[in-house]
Design an enzyme around this catalytic site. Structure first.
Site, PDB file in Angstrom:
ATOM      1  N   ARG A  83      17.256 -30.711 -72.209  1.00 17.26           N
ATOM      2  CA  ARG A  83      16.462 -29.694 -72.912  1.00 17.26           C
ATOM      3  C   ARG A  83      15.906 -30.223 -74.240  1.00 17.26           C
ATOM      4  O   ARG A  83      15.842 -29.480 -75.217  1.00 17.26           O
ATOM      5  CB  ARG A  83      17.294 -28.426 -73.194  1.00 17.26           C
ATOM      6  CG  ARG A  83      17.751 -27.713 -71.933  1.00 17.26           C
ATOM      7  CD  ARG A  83      17.913 -26.208 -72.186  1.00 17.26           C
ATOM      8  NE  ARG A  83      18.549 -25.598 -71.018  1.00 17.26           N
ATOM      9  CZ  ARG A  83      19.745 -25.029 -71.012  1.00 17.26           C
ATOM     10  NH1 ARG A  83      20.448 -24.951 -72.122  1.00 17.26           N
ATOM     11  NH2 ARG A  83      20.240 -24.505 -69.919  1.00 17.26           N
ATOM     12  N   ARG A 131      13.047 -24.888 -77.360  1.00 13.57           N
ATOM     13  CA  ARG A 131      12.774 -23.859 -78.366  1.00 13.57           C
ATOM     14  C   ARG A 131      13.356 -24.167 -79.733  1.00 13.57           C
ATOM     15  O   ARG A 131      13.105 -23.450 -80.687  1.00 13.57           O
ATOM     16  CB  ARG A 131      13.334 -22.507 -77.879  1.00 13.57           C
ATOM     17  CG  ARG A 131      12.548 -21.928 -76.710  1.00 13.57           C
ATOM     18  CD  ARG A 131      13.253 -20.718 -76.126  1.00 13.57           C
ATOM     19  NE  ARG A 131      14.548 -21.082 -75.558  1.00 13.57           N
ATOM     20  CZ  ARG A 131      15.410 -20.201 -75.059  1.00 13.57           C
ATOM     21  NH1 ARG A 131      15.137 -18.919 -75.089  1.00 13.57           N
ATOM     22  NH2 ARG A 131      16.556 -20.605 -74.547  1.00 13.57           N
ATOM     23  N   ARG A 172       4.139 -22.559 -76.820  1.00  9.12           N
ATOM     24  CA  ARG A 172       4.530 -21.631 -75.754  1.00  9.12           C
ATOM     25  C   ARG A 172       4.156 -20.178 -76.051  1.00  9.12           C
ATOM     26  O   ARG A 172       4.126 -19.346 -75.156  1.00  9.12           O
ATOM     27  CB  ARG A 172       6.053 -21.709 -75.548  1.00  9.12           C
ATOM     28  CG  ARG A 172       6.530 -22.867 -74.697  1.00  9.12           C
ATOM     29  CD  ARG A 172       6.699 -22.516 -73.234  1.00  9.12           C
ATOM     30  NE  ARG A 172       7.570 -21.370 -73.036  1.00  9.12           N
ATOM     31  CZ  ARG A 172       7.160 -20.164 -72.691  1.00  9.12           C
ATOM     32  NH1 ARG A 172       5.878 -19.914 -72.535  1.00  9.12           N
ATOM     33  NH2 ARG A 172       8.023 -19.179 -72.517  1.00  9.12           N
ATOM     34  N   ASP A 205      10.856 -26.526 -64.679  1.00  9.54           N
ATOM     35  CA  ASP A 205      12.026 -25.675 -64.493  1.00  9.54           C
ATOM     36  C   ASP A 205      12.558 -25.885 -63.082  1.00  9.54           C
ATOM     37  O   ASP A 205      11.781 -26.147 -62.166  1.00  9.54           O
ATOM     38  CB  ASP A 205      11.641 -24.205 -64.683  1.00  9.54           C
ATOM     39  CG  ASP A 205      12.873 -23.318 -64.821  1.00  9.54           C
ATOM     40  OD1 ASP A 205      13.360 -22.815 -63.792  1.00  9.54           O
ATOM     41  OD2 ASP A 205      13.372 -23.162 -65.949  1.00  9.54           O
ATOM     42  N   TYR A 208      20.976 -18.960 -57.618  1.00 11.86           N
ATOM     43  CA  TYR A 208      19.954 -18.155 -58.313  1.00 11.86           C
ATOM     44  C   TYR A 208      19.212 -17.233 -57.335  1.00 11.86           C
ATOM     45  O   TYR A 208      18.911 -16.088 -57.657  1.00 11.86           O
ATOM     46  CB  TYR A 208      18.921 -19.068 -58.975  1.00 11.86           C
ATOM     47  CG  TYR A 208      19.276 -19.521 -60.369  1.00 11.86           C
ATOM     48  CD1 TYR A 208      19.335 -18.616 -61.426  1.00 11.86           C
ATOM     49  CD2 TYR A 208      19.524 -20.862 -60.642  1.00 11.86           C
ATOM     50  CE1 TYR A 208      19.636 -19.035 -62.719  1.00 11.86           C
ATOM     51  CE2 TYR A 208      19.830 -21.287 -61.935  1.00 11.86           C
ATOM     52  CZ  TYR A 208      19.884 -20.378 -62.968  1.00 11.86           C
ATOM     53  OH  TYR A 208      20.184 -20.787 -64.230  1.00 11.86           O
TER      54      TYR A 208
END
Length: 367
Positions: free
Chosen positions: A37, A41, A50, A86, A164
């Site tokens: 990552r 963010r 973004r 992703d 998921y």
């Protein structure tokens, strides 16, 4: 700058191959380092890029993926880039709808509930048609990196994606997905096989597009015990490594190093070491010496600083890195965190981590 270049061939010459050499078990002057990552963010410029876009719309824009992949490299002397994307683009390619819900994370509008729901999934996936945007992002980014460092492509592993698709999002217990393994083993294997086949084509396509290494994320390994892992995760993890390599050879593509990262799967380290991957990634809950003892000398290790260590003062980060390097040894080793960076982390502390790896490993190698 990320201007779209049409021709995927004629990539710039690689200037820093330390990460690839370590992955293949060759000697390196310093221990290479990258962060899971790392495009994320915690960077104000990431949040700015973004801001106006839906998350998955960003994933589908090669130009934005390229920009987000390059941002951390403008700040830190990392030894590898990992394409911004992703793991849930694979379920999307199978025809499932996933939306990013603010404050909640990825959410499937219609998760798989019954075995019959498997019939709604695409049984044959043309990865170029469904995931070509990832390939374009990889090609564009590989050119835009100008040979600075290698570019890593990735995919989720079948069990993690299956969990998921059934849970419909994150879950603390994975009880819905695990209940399938116990109640519907045949259907579970059908789904896992379908996922594995798509993942194999997807990873081969990433190399064709310019990826120089591949990481497979089995992020939800910790929800399985040894038996379930042995039955429902490991066979597909093995198969992916084997099939990707043989397809790369068939298609005369570079046989790139592959990394398996199975979070919280201590119980499976010996098996993972023999699963056909050049590198085994480790989370922060295992002692480096124990991992090395179980995995042996023939495989490169990657990891495993607790991401939360980056909240510590910079001097403390340096001490923790030094200790980690002494425990792993500086060779056949790629420094990383034991999981991804968190959004509230201070970029300067990420820089301190990267620089400490380089400084301490060079020092240890000299002496």
């Amino acid at each position: 700058t990320c201007s779209l270049l049409r021709s995927p061939k004629g990539f710039p010459r690689l200037k820093n191959d330390t990460f690839l050499r370590a992955a293949r078990g060759e000697e390196t002057e310093h221990t290479p380092v990258w962060c899971m990552r790392q495009a994320g963010r915690y960077l104000p410029e990431f949040r700015e890029t973004r801001a106006s876009q839906d998350f998955f719309a960003t994933c589908r824009s090669p130009k934005l993926c390229c920009e987000l992949t390059l941002q951390p490299l403008r700040r830190f002397p990392l030894d590898a880039a990992i394409i911004f994307s992703d793991i849930l683009v694979v379920p999307q390619a199978l025809g499932m709808e996933v939306v990013m819900v603010p404050g909640k994370g990825p959410t499937f509008t219609e998760p798989l509930k019954e075995v019959e729901d498997l019939l709604k999934l695409r049984q044959k996936v043309d990865v170029t048609a469904e995931l070509g945007y990832v390939f374009q992002a990889i090609t564009l980014t590989r050119h835009s990196l100008e040979g600075k460092v290698p570019l890593i492509g990735f995919s989720g592993a079948p069990w993690t994606l299956m969990s998921y698709m059934i849970e419909g999002g994150g879950s603390t217990t994975m009880a819905k997905a695990k209940s399938w393994l116990y109640r519907h083993p045949e259907a579970s294997h059908r789904l896992l096989r379908l996922l594995a086949d798509v993942i194999i084509d997807y990873l081969v396509g990433q190399v064709a597009a310019g990826a120089q290494a591949l990481q497979v994320f089995e992020s939800h390994a910790g929800h399985l015990g040894p038996e379930l892992f042995q039955d429902f995760a490991l066979p597909y993890i093995r198969d992916i490594a084997q099939a990707v390599k043989s397809k790369l050879k068939e298609e005369a593509l570079p046989v790139v190093p592959m990394i398996i990262f199975a979070k919280d799967a201590h119980y499976a380290l010996r098996d993972l070491a023999r699963a056909g991957y050049e590198v085994v990634g480790l989370d922060w809950t295992i002692r480096p010496q124990e991992a090395r003892a179980q995995i042996g000398k023939g495989v490169t290790l990657q990891g495993n600083l607790d991401p939360c260590a980056l909240y510590a003062p910079k001097e403390k980060i340096g001490e923790l890195v030094k200790k980690m390097l002494e425990s792993f040894g500086t060779q056949r080793y790629i420094a990383n965190l034991g999981h991804g960076l968190y959004p509230d982390m201070n970029p300067e502390h990420v820089g301190a981590f990267v620089e400490a790896v380089h400084a301490h490993s060079r020092h240890i190698n000299k002496h």
